[in-house]
Structures are given as structure tokens and as C-alpha cells.
Design an enzyme around this catalytic site. Structure first.
Site, PDB file in Angstrom:
ATOM      1  NE  ARG A 122      -3.978  -2.052   2.114  1.00 41.39           N
ATOM      2  CZ  ARG A 122      -3.807  -3.146   2.844  1.00 41.39           C
ATOM      3  NH1 ARG A 122      -2.792  -3.223   3.673  1.00 41.39           N
ATOM      4  NH2 ARG A 122      -4.663  -4.143   2.762  1.00 41.39           N
ATOM      5  CE  LYS A 144      -1.998  13.652 -13.666  1.00 38.11           C
ATOM      6  NZ  LYS A 144      -2.423  14.002 -15.028  1.00 38.11           N
ATOM      7  CD  GLU A 186       4.959  17.791 -21.990  1.00 36.92           C
ATOM      8  OE1 GLU A 186       4.466  18.794 -21.451  1.00 36.92           O
ATOM      9  OE2 GLU A 186       4.266  16.846 -22.429  1.00 36.92           O
ATOM     10  CE  LYS A 235       3.695  17.630 -13.580  1.00 34.73           C
ATOM     11  NZ  LYS A 235       3.829  16.349 -14.235  1.00 34.73           N
ATOM     12  CD  GLU A 245      -5.333  15.954 -14.824  1.00 36.36           C
ATOM     13  OE1 GLU A 245      -5.507  14.762 -14.643  1.00 36.36           O
ATOM     14  OE2 GLU A 245      -4.717  16.413 -15.792  1.00 36.36           O
ATOM     15  NE  ARG A 249      -0.928  17.115 -12.185  1.00 36.84           N
ATOM     16  CZ  ARG A 249      -0.241  16.266 -11.450  1.00 36.84           C
ATOM     17  NH1 ARG A 249      -0.514  16.125 -10.164  1.00 36.84           N
ATOM     18  NH2 ARG A 249       0.732  15.532 -11.968  1.00 36.84           N
ATOM     19  CG  ASN A 253      -4.177  17.610 -20.674  1.00 41.17           C
ATOM     20  OD1 ASN A 253      -3.193  16.873 -20.667  1.00 41.17           O
ATOM     21  ND2 ASN A 253      -5.398  17.180 -20.901  1.00 41.17           N
ATOM     22  CG  HIS A 256      -0.685  17.070 -23.292  1.00 36.14           C
ATOM     23  ND1 HIS A 256       0.026  18.251 -23.337  1.00 36.14           N
ATOM     24  CD2 HIS A 256       0.159  16.161 -22.737  1.00 36.14           C
ATOM     25  CE1 HIS A 256       1.238  18.053 -22.839  1.00 36.14           C
ATOM     26  NE2 HIS A 256       1.345  16.798 -22.462  1.00 36.14           N
ATOM     27  CG  HIS A 260      -2.975  12.489 -24.811  1.00 39.59           C
ATOM     28  ND1 HIS A 260      -3.542  13.101 -23.706  1.00 39.59           N
ATOM     29  CD2 HIS A 260      -1.706  12.220 -24.453  1.00 39.59           C
ATOM     30  CE1 HIS A 260      -2.647  13.189 -22.740  1.00 39.59           C
ATOM     31  NE2 HIS A 260      -1.524  12.663 -23.158  1.00 39.59           N
ATOM     32  CG  HIS A 273       4.138  12.781 -24.726  1.00 43.46           C
ATOM     33  ND1 HIS A 273       2.773  12.583 -24.737  1.00 43.46           N
ATOM     34  CD2 HIS A 273       4.359  13.746 -23.808  1.00 43.46           C
ATOM     35  CE1 HIS A 273       2.209  13.377 -23.856  1.00 43.46           C
ATOM     36  NE2 HIS A 273       3.147  14.101 -23.282  1.00 43.46           N
TER      37      HIS A 273
HETATM   38  N1  LIG Z   1       3.442  10.669 -14.796  1.00 41.62           N
HETATM   39  C1  LIG Z   1       3.371  11.756 -15.501  1.00 41.62           C
HETATM   40  O1  LIG Z   1       2.969  12.831 -15.007  1.00 41.62           O
HETATM   41  C2  LIG Z   1       3.802  11.733 -16.925  1.00 41.62           C
HETATM   42  C3  LIG Z   1       3.930  12.927 -17.641  1.00 41.62           C
HETATM   43  C4  LIG Z   1       4.368  12.879 -18.948  1.00 41.62           C
HETATM   44  C5  LIG Z   1       4.684  11.665 -19.537  1.00 41.62           C
HETATM   45  N2  LIG Z   1       4.536  10.514 -18.824  1.00 41.62           N
HETATM   46  C6  LIG Z   1       4.900   9.218 -19.417  1.00 41.62           C
HETATM   47  O2  LIG Z   1       6.280   9.240 -19.737  1.00 41.62           O
HETATM   48  C7  LIG Z   1       6.513   8.328 -20.794  1.00 41.62           C
HETATM   49  C8  LIG Z   1       7.428   8.965 -21.810  1.00 41.62           C
HETATM   50  O3  LIG Z   1       8.632   9.298 -21.150  1.00 41.62           O
HETATM   51  P1  LIG Z   1       9.989   9.575 -21.958  1.00 41.62           P
HETATM   52  O4  LIG Z   1       9.742  10.521 -23.055  1.00 41.62           O
HETATM   53  O5  LIG Z   1      11.018   9.865 -20.945  1.00 41.62           O
HETATM   54  O6  LIG Z   1      10.231   8.188 -22.715  1.00 41.62           O
HETATM   55  P2  LIG Z   1      10.823   6.787 -22.252  1.00 41.62           P
HETATM   56  O7  LIG Z   1      10.807   6.605 -20.795  1.00 41.62           O
HETATM   57  O8  LIG Z   1      10.131   5.785 -23.083  1.00 41.62           O
HETATM   58  O9  LIG Z   1      12.346   6.915 -22.714  1.00 41.62           O
HETATM   59  C9  LIG Z   1      12.655   6.984 -24.093  1.00 41.62           C
HETATM   60  C10 LIG Z   1      13.762   5.984 -24.436  1.00 41.62           C
HETATM   61  O10 LIG Z   1      15.020   6.511 -24.011  1.00 41.62           O
HETATM   62  C11 LIG Z   1      15.680   5.580 -23.167  1.00 41.62           C
HETATM   63  N3  LIG Z   1      16.470   6.389 -22.239  1.00 41.62           N
HETATM   64  C12 LIG Z   1      16.058   6.951 -21.070  1.00 41.62           C
HETATM   65  N4  LIG Z   1      17.043   7.712 -20.583  1.00 41.62           N
HETATM   66  C13 LIG Z   1      18.082   7.623 -21.430  1.00 41.62           C
HETATM   67  C14 LIG Z   1      19.380   8.203 -21.457  1.00 41.62           C
HETATM   68  N5  LIG Z   1      19.764   9.057 -20.533  1.00 41.62           N
HETATM   69  N6  LIG Z   1      20.193   7.877 -22.481  1.00 41.62           N
HETATM   70  C15 LIG Z   1      19.779   7.055 -23.470  1.00 41.62           C
HETATM   71  N7  LIG Z   1      18.578   6.481 -23.517  1.00 41.62           N
HETATM   72  C16 LIG Z   1      17.718   6.775 -22.494  1.00 41.62           C
HETATM   73  C17 LIG Z   1      14.569   4.789 -22.550  1.00 41.62           C
HETATM   74  O11 LIG Z   1      14.999   3.553 -22.036  1.00 41.62           O
HETATM   75  C18 LIG Z   1      13.614   4.648 -23.724  1.00 41.62           C
HETATM   76  O12 LIG Z   1      14.008   3.617 -24.581  1.00 41.62           O
HETATM   77  C19 LIG Z   1       5.161   7.928 -21.357  1.00 41.62           C
HETATM   78  O13 LIG Z   1       4.857   6.623 -20.921  1.00 41.62           O
HETATM   79  C20 LIG Z   1       4.220   8.933 -20.722  1.00 41.62           C
HETATM   80  O14 LIG Z   1       2.914   8.390 -20.535  1.00 41.62           O
HETATM   81  C21 LIG Z   1       4.120  10.526 -17.547  1.00 41.62           C
END
Ligand SMILES: NC(=O)c1ccc[n+]([C@@H]2O[C@H](COP(=O)([O-])OP(=O)(O)OC[C@H]3O[C@@H](n4cnc5c(N)ncnc54)[C@H](O)[C@@H]3O)[C@@H](O)[C@H]2O)c1
Length: 370
Positions: A122, A144, A186, A235, A245, A249, A253, A256, A260, A273
Site C-alpha cells: 500500500r 502521477k 514540454e 509544474k 487534477e 492542473r 494539458n 495534449h 494524445h 509524445h
Molecule cells: N506521470 C506523468 O505525469 C507523466 C507525464 C508525462 C509523460 N509521462 C509518461 O512518460 C513516458 C514517456 O517518457 P519519456 O519521453 O522519458 O520516454 P521513455 O521513458 O520511453 O524513454 C525513451 C527511451 O530513451 C531511453 N532512455 C532513457 N534515458 C536515457 C538516457 N539518458 N540515455 C539514453 N537512452 C535513455 C529509454 O529507455 C527509452 O528507450 C510515457 O509513458 C508517458 O505516458 C508521464
């Protein structure tokens, strides 16, 4: 120079550290934050095995028994079977309530491991060590967490704030240029909703560094720190005002709703993204112009900024009905399309249920592949 940003929500208060050389100082940065912890699970994808090893070494120096747990790279980490494997590993260790999950990786890793931390016993302490720009400015801050289902992205999740976020800019040196530019979308978004000068600074820096020209060469991390810190600060302010949200918040978006939809229509492949959000922001700006919310020129201003960063501003294919239907089924659409618009940069407003004909017309602005 390390910048520290406090995030204070009703549920938690924590510090985001932004700087260079921070991984080797994790023991010092976490000092006093993990009372009673004896073990730590360090969760990471293969792409950042090196940084994860340095984090593990620092936690070891802090006296914790460290258990490295590898998860798949990218979105493949956000799957139920990966989550189940993490729970099995936590049970085998065994991880108790005070023992932290420390996740090193992009937003996909922090989302997946964060959800595991939110739900194991939990909720156990979570430390985020984001290694992508997108992770640093967005996914790792704000609480999140979640995973995907075959039925859709991020359908299962929880709010679970970390106890600390450590953003070591040096980890970005291995990040492919396209991932870096995607994350900068972003940062530009944060600027557009809250601090217009930030977007201008990022665009100027991107022009000067040759980032917009593309290529897979070394990423210029030096000028990134202040921009990342500025976006985190924005943020943090929004999340502090509306952790779950319910209201404000929603402005995060911006861009987005169409973004999305475009990601979904692309099957989450071939369109990052941030690239989708960049196109979505141009669309939202055009909607604002057509709805009389903003003066003409907002969309072209967006295009100029995003092009300077090397982000796409168009290229949307497919008929308008398909695109608009994909927008209406977004999980954040609450049954009808709601769009965050700008009256002008720095002044967001929500437009509930915009006129469909207007949306169709605004789509024309993101058709040509600029
Ligand atoms: N929780 C939230 O508030 C929130 C907000 C925005 C996005 N997200 C989520 O984040 C995800 C996208 O995140 P992202 O853009 O970081 O993509 P990602 O985590 O998929 O990373 C992109 C690629 O780069 C690689 N990588 C990571 N760090 C690296 C580094 N330093 N050097 C080389 N390779 C590296 C990863 O392993 C992956 O293959 C989505 O799943 C999205 O839904 C969450």
C-alpha cells in the site's frame, strides 16, 4: 550549480535537485529522507544501466542493501506482466514498508516503478531519478504513476508523490537528439502556459546549439539546466495548487488533447509524445484564434518557437472525423472535448465543448508537414 525546487502538495513535500554530478551524491541528497530503510530496489531499463550502477553504489555507501531490478526500455515497461515481475522481486527481497523504490530512467520507467511503489504494501517510499528531459520536467514530478492496458495508455495508476527527485543533467549526454527535442516540447509548453520568456530562451538556445538541425550527435546539456529547472518550477507551482487534477492542473494539458489523439492514431509508434504535443499546441493556438479567444498571430508564433527547437508543427493526415473522434475519447475529455487555450502566451483558459466546425477548420493549420 545545483538548483533545488520544493514541491509542496497536501500529500507530501519534497525537493527536486537539478544539476550535474548528482548521482554520486545520492547518499548525501537522501540523508534523513528514508527513516528505517535497510534495503533499496533500484529499478532501471538497460539504456541507463550505467547511471543506475552509480546510484546503486551511492545507496550502498548510505548503508542500504541494494537490489538492482531491470525492466524493459521505454513503454514496454508499463505493462501488467512487468509490474507482476516487480512485485515478485519485491517479495523475494523482501521489501518492507520503509524500504524505497529508486527508479532511474525515462518517464516510462518512473511511471511503472512509481506505480509499483505506490501499490507495494500500500505504498513504499519512491525516489525518482529521471534520465530524459521529459522525465525531468514532467513525468518524475507531480506524483502521477501508472501503466498501460491493451485497452489504452495510462488506464491504471495512482497518485504517489516521491520523497525526492534527483535530476542529474550528465545522464542526458547519452540521450538521442530526437528524445531531447521531444522533452523540450514540454519545456516550451510550460513557458507558453506560465512564463513566455522561457520558450523564447529555449528557442534561442536551440538555435545557437544547432539542436534544431537534428542529427544524432552529442546532446548539448550545458544550457539545459536553467530551462529544465524553470519548467520544474512551473509544474511544482501548478501541482501544489491542484495535486489531483480537479482544476488548475488541467492547464498542463496544453496541446495534449490533439497530441494524445495523434499518438493513439499512430499506434504509439513513430511519433514521440513531445512531437505530438508540439503539433497539438499549434492546433490549440489556431482554435484560440478562430474562437476569438486570442489575437491572430498566436499560431504562427508557436510555429516559430517549435521549429527553432526542431519540433514538428504539422503533418496531420487522416480525415477530420477520425481525428476529432480520437480527441473525444481521450480519458481526460470527460465525455466532450475540453481544450486548454491561450488568450496569449502566459494566460491559459479552458474552452469546454468547442464548436466542431471550428475544430475542423483549425485542423487545416496542422495539415502541411512543416
Ligand atoms: N506521470 C506523468 O505525469 C507523466 C507525464 C508525462 C509523460 N509521462 C509518461 O512518460 C513516458 C514517456 O517518457 P519519456 O519521453 O522519458 O520516454 P521513455 O521513458 O520511453 O524513454 C525513451 C527511451 O530513451 C531511453 N532512455 C532513457 N534515458 C536515457 C538516457 N539518458 N540515455 C539514453 N537512452 C535513455 C529509454 O529507455 C527509452 O528507450 C510515457 O509513458 C508517458 O505516458 C508521464
Amino acid at each position: 550549480v545545483t538548483e533545488t525546487i520544493r514541491v509542496e502538495t497536501p500529500a507530501a513535500a519534497y525537493t527536486v535537485h537539478v544539476g550535474r554530478g548528482l548521482l554520486d551524491r545520492m547518499d548525501e541528497l537522501l540523508d534523513g529522507l528514508l527513516p528505517g530503510a535497510r534495503k533499496a530496489a533500484v529499478v532501471y531499463p538497460p539504456a541507463v544501466a550505467g547511471p543506475a550502477g552509480r546510484v546503486a553504489a551511492a545507496l550502498g555507501r548510505a548503508g542500504l542493501a541494494v537490489h538492482p531490478l531491470e525492466i524493459p526500455d521505454g513503454e514496454a515497461a508499463k505493462r501488467l506482466d512487468v509490474l507482476a515481475r516487480l512485485y515478485e522481486r519485491f517479495a523475494a527481497i523482501p521489501m518492507h514498508r520503509p524500504d524505497p523504490v529508486v527508479v532511474v530512467g525515462g518517464g516510462a520507467a518512473t511511471d511503472a516503478a512509481g506505480f509499483a511503489a505506490a501499490t507495494w504494501l500500500r505504498g513504499v517510499p519512491l525516489v525518482n531519478v529521471p534520465t530524459t528531459v521529459l522525465g525531468m520536467v514532467d513525468a518524475a514530478v507531480g506524483g502521477k504513476t501508472g501503466i498501460d492496458l491493451p485497452q489504452g495508455k495510462n488506464l491504471v495508476g495512482a497518485f504517489h508523490q516521491p520523497v525526492a527527485v534527483v535530476e542529474d543533467l550528465d545522464t542526458l549526454s547519452s540521450l538521442p537528439g530526437a528524445e531531447l527535442r521531444s522533452g523540450l516540447a514540454e519545456v516550451v509548453k510550460a513557458g507558453l502556459i506560465a512564463e513566455p520568456a522561457l520558450g523564447d530562451r529555449v528557442a534561442a538556445g536551440a538555435r545557437a546549439s544547432g539542436l534544431a538541425a537534428g542529427g544524432g550527435g552529442p546532446v548539448p546539456v550545458d544550457w539545459l539546466g536553467p530551462h529544465i529547472a524553470a519548467a520544474v518550477r512551473i509544474k511544482a507551482t501548478v501541482v501544489a495548487a491542484d495535486e489531483r487534477e480537479a482544476s488548475l492542473r488541467e492547464i498542463l494539458n496544453y496541446g495534449h488533447t490533439l497530441g494524445h489523439a495523434l499518438e493513439r492514431l499512430a499506434g504509439y509508434e513513430g511519433l514521440r509524445h513531445g512531437e505530438a504535443v508540439a503539433i497539438g499546441m499549434v492546433f490549440a493556438a489556431r482554435v484560440a484564434e478562430l474562437a476569438g479567444v486570442a489575437a491572430p498571430g498566436l499560431a504562427s508564433g508557436h510555429r516559430e518557437l517549435l521549429t527553432a527547437v526542431g519540433l514538428p508543427t504539422g503533418g496531420v493526415a487522416g480525415d477530420a472525423d477520425t481525428v476529432l473522434d480520437a480527441m473525444a475519447t481521450d480519458k481526460k475529455a470527460r465525455g466532450a472535448v475540453r481544450l486548454v487555450l491561450l488568450r496569449e502566451p502566459g494566460s491559459p483558459v479552458v474552452l469546454p465543448a468547442p464548436d466542431r466546425a471550428l475544430l475542423v477548420e483549425a485542423l487545416d493549420a496542422v495539415r502541411s508537414p512543416a
